[in-house]
Design a protein around this motif. Structure first.
Motif, PDB file in Angstrom:
ATOM      1  N   UNK A  42       0.835  -1.197   0.000  1.00 47.66           N
ATOM      2  CA  UNK A  42       0.000   0.000   0.000  1.00 47.66           C
ATOM      3  C   UNK A  42       0.872   1.250   0.000  1.00 47.66           C
ATOM      4  N   UNK A  43       0.252   2.403   0.083  1.00 53.20           N
ATOM      5  CA  UNK A  43       0.969   3.677  -0.047  1.00 53.20           C
ATOM      6  C   UNK A  43       1.968   3.908   1.082  1.00 53.20           C
ATOM      7  N   UNK A  44       1.804   3.245   2.212  1.00 56.54           N
ATOM      8  CA  UNK A  44       2.739   3.395   3.321  1.00 56.54           C
ATOM      9  C   UNK A  44       3.864   2.374   3.270  1.00 56.54           C
ATOM     10  N   UNK A  45       3.837   1.452   2.289  1.00 60.96           N
ATOM     11  CA  UNK A  45       4.872   0.432   2.180  1.00 60.96           C
ATOM     12  C   UNK A  45       4.527  -0.875   2.865  1.00 60.96           C
ATOM     13  N   UNK A  46       3.321  -1.008   3.373  1.00 54.24           N
ATOM     14  CA  UNK A  46       2.907  -2.238   4.033  1.00 54.24           C
ATOM     15  C   UNK A  46       2.591  -3.308   2.983  1.00 54.24           C
ATOM     16  N   UNK A  47       3.190  -4.484   3.151  1.00 56.81           N
ATOM     17  CA  UNK A  47       2.971  -5.570   2.206  1.00 56.81           C
ATOM     18  C   UNK A  47       1.546  -6.106   2.376  1.00 56.81           C
ATOM     19  N   UNK A  48       0.760  -6.051   1.287  1.00 52.65           N
ATOM     20  CA  UNK A  48      -0.622  -6.511   1.324  1.00 52.65           C
ATOM     21  C   UNK A  48      -0.789  -7.901   0.729  1.00 52.65           C
ATOM     22  N   UNK A  49      -0.121  -8.152  -0.383  1.00 51.23           N
ATOM     23  CA  UNK A  49      -0.200  -9.448  -1.048  1.00 51.23           C
ATOM     24  C   UNK A  49       1.194  -9.842  -1.529  1.00 51.23           C
ATOM     25  N   UNK A  50       1.433 -11.145  -1.625  1.00 53.06           N
ATOM     26  CA  UNK A  50       2.664 -11.623  -2.252  1.00 53.06           C
ATOM     27  C   UNK A  50       2.364 -12.977  -2.904  1.00 53.06           C
ATOM     28  N   UNK A  51       3.150 -13.296  -3.917  1.00 54.49           N
ATOM     29  CA  UNK A  51       2.921 -14.515  -4.666  1.00 54.49           C
ATOM     30  C   UNK A  51       4.255 -15.048  -5.154  1.00 54.49           C
ATOM     31  N   UNK A  52       4.409 -16.364  -5.092  1.00 51.97           N
ATOM     32  CA  UNK A  52       5.642 -16.998  -5.554  1.00 51.97           C
ATOM     33  C   UNK A  52       5.666 -18.456  -5.139  1.00 51.97           C
ATOM     34  N   UNK A  53       6.724 -19.149  -5.518  1.00 48.80           N
ATOM     35  CA  UNK A  53       6.859 -20.551  -5.138  1.00 48.80           C
ATOM     36  C   UNK A  53       7.188 -20.668  -3.657  1.00 48.80           C
ATOM     37  N   UNK A  54       7.032 -21.861  -3.130  1.00 51.67           N
ATOM     38  CA  UNK A  54       7.333 -22.092  -1.715  1.00 51.67           C
ATOM     39  C   UNK A  54       8.776 -21.742  -1.411  1.00 51.67           C
ATOM     40  N   UNK A  55       9.684 -22.063  -2.319  1.00 52.03           N
ATOM     41  CA  UNK A  55      11.104 -21.803  -2.090  1.00 52.03           C
ATOM     42  C   UNK A  55      11.396 -20.311  -1.971  1.00 52.03           C
ATOM     43  N   UNK A  56      10.918 -19.522  -2.917  1.00 52.06           N
ATOM     44  CA  UNK A  56      11.226 -18.097  -2.884  1.00 52.06           C
ATOM     45  C   UNK A  56      10.486 -17.405  -1.735  1.00 52.06           C
ATOM     46  N   UNK A  57       9.290 -17.885  -1.401  1.00 56.00           N
ATOM     47  CA  UNK A  57       8.580 -17.315  -0.251  1.00 56.00           C
ATOM     48  C   UNK A  57       9.332 -17.598   1.038  1.00 56.00           C
ATOM     49  N   UNK A  58       9.961 -18.781   1.129  1.00 56.52           N
ATOM     50  CA  UNK A  58      10.753 -19.112   2.308  1.00 56.52           C
ATOM     51  C   UNK A  58      11.948 -18.182   2.453  1.00 56.52           C
ATOM     52  N   UNK A  59      12.614 -17.876   1.325  1.00 55.68           N
ATOM     53  CA  UNK A  59      13.741 -16.943   1.382  1.00 55.68           C
ATOM     54  C   UNK A  59      13.264 -15.554   1.800  1.00 55.68           C
ATOM     55  N   UNK A  60      12.093 -15.157   1.298  1.00 55.80           N
ATOM     56  CA  UNK A  60      11.543 -13.851   1.667  1.00 55.80           C
ATOM     57  C   UNK A  60      11.174 -13.810   3.151  1.00 55.80           C
ATOM     58  N   UNK A  61      10.679 -14.926   3.670  1.00 54.14           N
ATOM     59  CA  UNK A  61      10.341 -14.992   5.094  1.00 54.14           C
ATOM     60  C   UNK A  61      11.545 -14.641   5.966  1.00 54.14           C
ATOM     61  N   UNK A  62      12.712 -15.140   5.570  1.00 55.28           N
ATOM     62  CA  UNK A  62      13.923 -14.917   6.384  1.00 55.28           C
ATOM     63  C   UNK A  62      14.350 -13.455   6.396  1.00 55.28           C
ATOM     64  N   UNK A  63      13.891 -12.693   5.401  1.00 58.54           N
ATOM     65  CA  UNK A  63      14.165 -11.245   5.379  1.00 58.54           C
ATOM     66  C   UNK A  63      13.052 -10.434   6.049  1.00 58.54           C
ATOM     67  N   UNK A  64      12.002 -11.099   6.483  1.00 56.92           N
ATOM     68  CA  UNK A  64      10.846 -10.378   7.009  1.00 56.92           C
ATOM     69  C   UNK A  64       9.982  -9.777   5.916  1.00 56.92           C
ATOM     70  N   UNK A  65      10.139 -10.299   4.695  1.00 54.29           N
ATOM     71  CA  UNK A  65       9.393  -9.807   3.538  1.00 54.29           C
ATOM     72  C   UNK A  65       8.081 -10.574   3.449  1.00 54.29           C
ATOM     73  N   UNK A  66       7.183 -10.287   4.397  1.00 49.90           N
ATOM     74  CA  UNK A  66       5.956 -11.069   4.553  1.00 49.90           C
ATOM     75  C   UNK A  66       4.756 -10.131   4.557  1.00 49.90           C
ATOM     76  N   UNK A  67       3.583 -10.706   4.372  1.00 48.12           N
ATOM     77  CA  UNK A  67       2.363  -9.908   4.399  1.00 48.12           C
ATOM     78  C   UNK A  67       2.204  -9.233   5.763  1.00 48.12           C
ATOM     79  N   UNK A  68       1.896  -7.957   5.726  1.00 47.74           N
ATOM     80  CA  UNK A  68       1.752  -7.168   6.941  1.00 47.74           C
ATOM     81  C   UNK A  68       2.999  -6.425   7.340  1.00 47.74           C
ATOM     82  N   UNK A  69       4.169  -6.779   6.752  1.00 45.65           N
ATOM     83  CA  UNK A  69       5.431  -6.127   7.116  1.00 45.65           C
ATOM     84  C   UNK A  69       5.521  -4.748   6.471  1.00 45.65           C
ATOM     85  N   UNK A  70       6.276  -3.867   7.122  1.00 51.45           N
ATOM     86  CA  UNK A  70       6.468  -2.504   6.637  1.00 51.45           C
ATOM     87  C   UNK A  70       7.759  -2.431   5.833  1.00 51.45           C
TER      88      UNK A  70
END
Length: 428
Positions: free
Chosen positions: A109-137
């Motif tokens: 959204x306009x404040x930088x809050x992650x609303x949606x994300x899409x990808x394979x389980x592998x790439x989502x797992x890597x994103x999780x380790x960075x805190x790149x998850x839904x709801x994160x700023x």
């Protein structure tokens, strides 16, 4: 490593990404340690780094803890974002770069809050380790230079590669993001981003992400056109019965139909408009009544309302300049474009006014750019009729003006290169 100021790929076609990443690392290490860097980063990166250093953001920060997501709050944020209707456009347009399994698609959204994300389980797992998850700023002032936050600040498509990220833990990644604007207001609704491992960087990714963002805006623009068509059909018989100048406008002030009023595309409505009598810029005192999907605005015969109009230019948020107008019969808040914020800032400091050449010198350091100045001020005065005057350009004498600036020096309109703004920041 010095590049043009327009949106551009981080790694040019034919350039070796590994070698370029090594150069970027040397530039990054020297810059963060205060040493002389072997080269300059791209302008969009250098500007971002300076903003973050000024704000005291730690480049060595660890990945944030995974936020506890309240799904009802997240769903509410999604519905309120204005992006729900373009999800399919974004997903279809970027499917080709996500289905390879290396990239993740993120919408914020306009404040930088992650609303949606899409990808394979592998790439989502890597994103999780960075805190790149839904709801994160993922605003720039939260996690440093990144394609979501930096696109929102700069209001243009950006690609960030490897050590161009301000936070060191993000260096193994590359990302490309573009802002999505509301065609009704010009406000940025959010950003779309494609991120993946640094080795997946490609010069065409940014162009694709930007094109898909523009496609989403076209969808929103078409939806808005249909909304105005429906309002026009409803308002036509009402205007036909009404004797006197009137307009039918949507909730954002866009004009669907007029009667005995010069044609215009939009009027500035008061904040939290409701049925009643209000002063409307460019129209004067008006009576406002509800219509399905909008408002009937009738120009009042009695325009005797008097009093001081107060204008507050709020520059405390480096990502968003707003203008608040409080008049005798109503209040308005308007988000200014970066250029209009610069003009209002100059005029607030020069209450006696500025000629077109003087304003061109203030904005560009070039007194000859009067055509650009006149065009921008003309657009601005359409929003602030009765508040801004011409010959010379100035705030009306009856208007009280306040400017709110950040407490941290160097943060007034940080995106601006206008000589007057930068000089005023140094003085402050």
């Amino acid at each position: 490593m010095v590049h043009s100021t327009g949106p551009e790929a981080a790694v040019a076609a034919g350039e070796d990404p590994r070698r370029y990443a090594q150069i970027l690392t040397a530039v990054y290490d020297a810059t963060m340690s205060g040493d002389r860097a072997p080269a300059r980063p791209r302008d969009v990166i250098g500007d971002s780094w300076r903003r973050l250093m000024s704000a005291g953001v730690d480049p060595e920060q660890r990945a944030p803890d995974t936020p506890t997501i309240d799904m009802s709050d997240l769903e509410f944020a999604r519905r309120q974002s204005g992006l729900f209707d373009v999800l399919d456009d974004l997903g279809r347009g970027l499917e080709s770069v996500v289905r390879d399994g290396e990239n993740i698609l993120v919408i914020a959204d306009r404040s930088g809050r992650v609303l949606w994300r899409s990808g394979t389980t592998t790439v989502l797992g890597r994103a999780d380790r960075l805190g790149f998850v839904e709801g994160a700023n993922w605003a720039e002032n939260s996690v440093g230079t990144n394609a979501i936050g930096t696109a929102l600040v700069s209001r243009r498509a950006v690609q960030i590669f490897s050590a161009e990220h301000y936070v060191r833990s993000h260096h193994p990644w590359t990302c490309a993001g573009a802002p999505i604007r509301d065609p009704r207001t010009g406000d940025v609704l959010g950003a779309v981003d494609v991120s993946g491992p640094a080795r997946s960087v490609h010069p065409t990714t940014l162009a694709l992400v930007d094109a898909v963002a523009r496609l989403a805006e076209s969808h929103l623009r078409e939806d808005h056109r249909c909304t105005l068509d429906r309002l026009r059909a409803i308002a036509a018989p009402v205007l036909a019965r009404h004797r006197g100048p009137a307009l039918a406008v949507d909730a954002h002030g866009w004009v669907a139909a007029v009667e005995s009023v010069p044609l215009r595309s939009r009027v500035l409505l008061p904040d939290n408009v409701s049925p009643g009598r209000f002063w409307v810029p460019s129209l004067g005192l008006c009576d406002v009544d509800a219509l399905p999907g909008g408002w009937l605005v009738r120009i009042a015969e009695d325009d005797s309302a008097t009093g001081t109009t107060h204008v507050t230019l709020d520059l405390r948020n480096p990502e968003r300049a707003t203008v608040h107008i409080a008049g005798p019969v109503g209040e308005w808040t308007h988000e200014a474009t970066p250029r209009h914020a610069e003009i209002l800032f100059v005029l607030a400091h020069h209450r006696d006014g500025r000629t077109a050449p003087e304003l061109a010198d203030d904005l560009f350091g070039d007194r000859s750019r009067t055509l650009t100045v006149r065009a921008e001020v003309s657009r601005l005065r359409k929003h602030f009729a009765g508040i801004l005057s011409g010959h010379p350009y100035r705030f009306d004498d009856a208007v009280a003006v306040d400017v709110l600036v950040p407490e941290v020096p160097g943060r007034v309109l940080p995106h601006s290169s206008a000589p007057f703004v930068r000089a005023a920041d140094v003085v402050a």
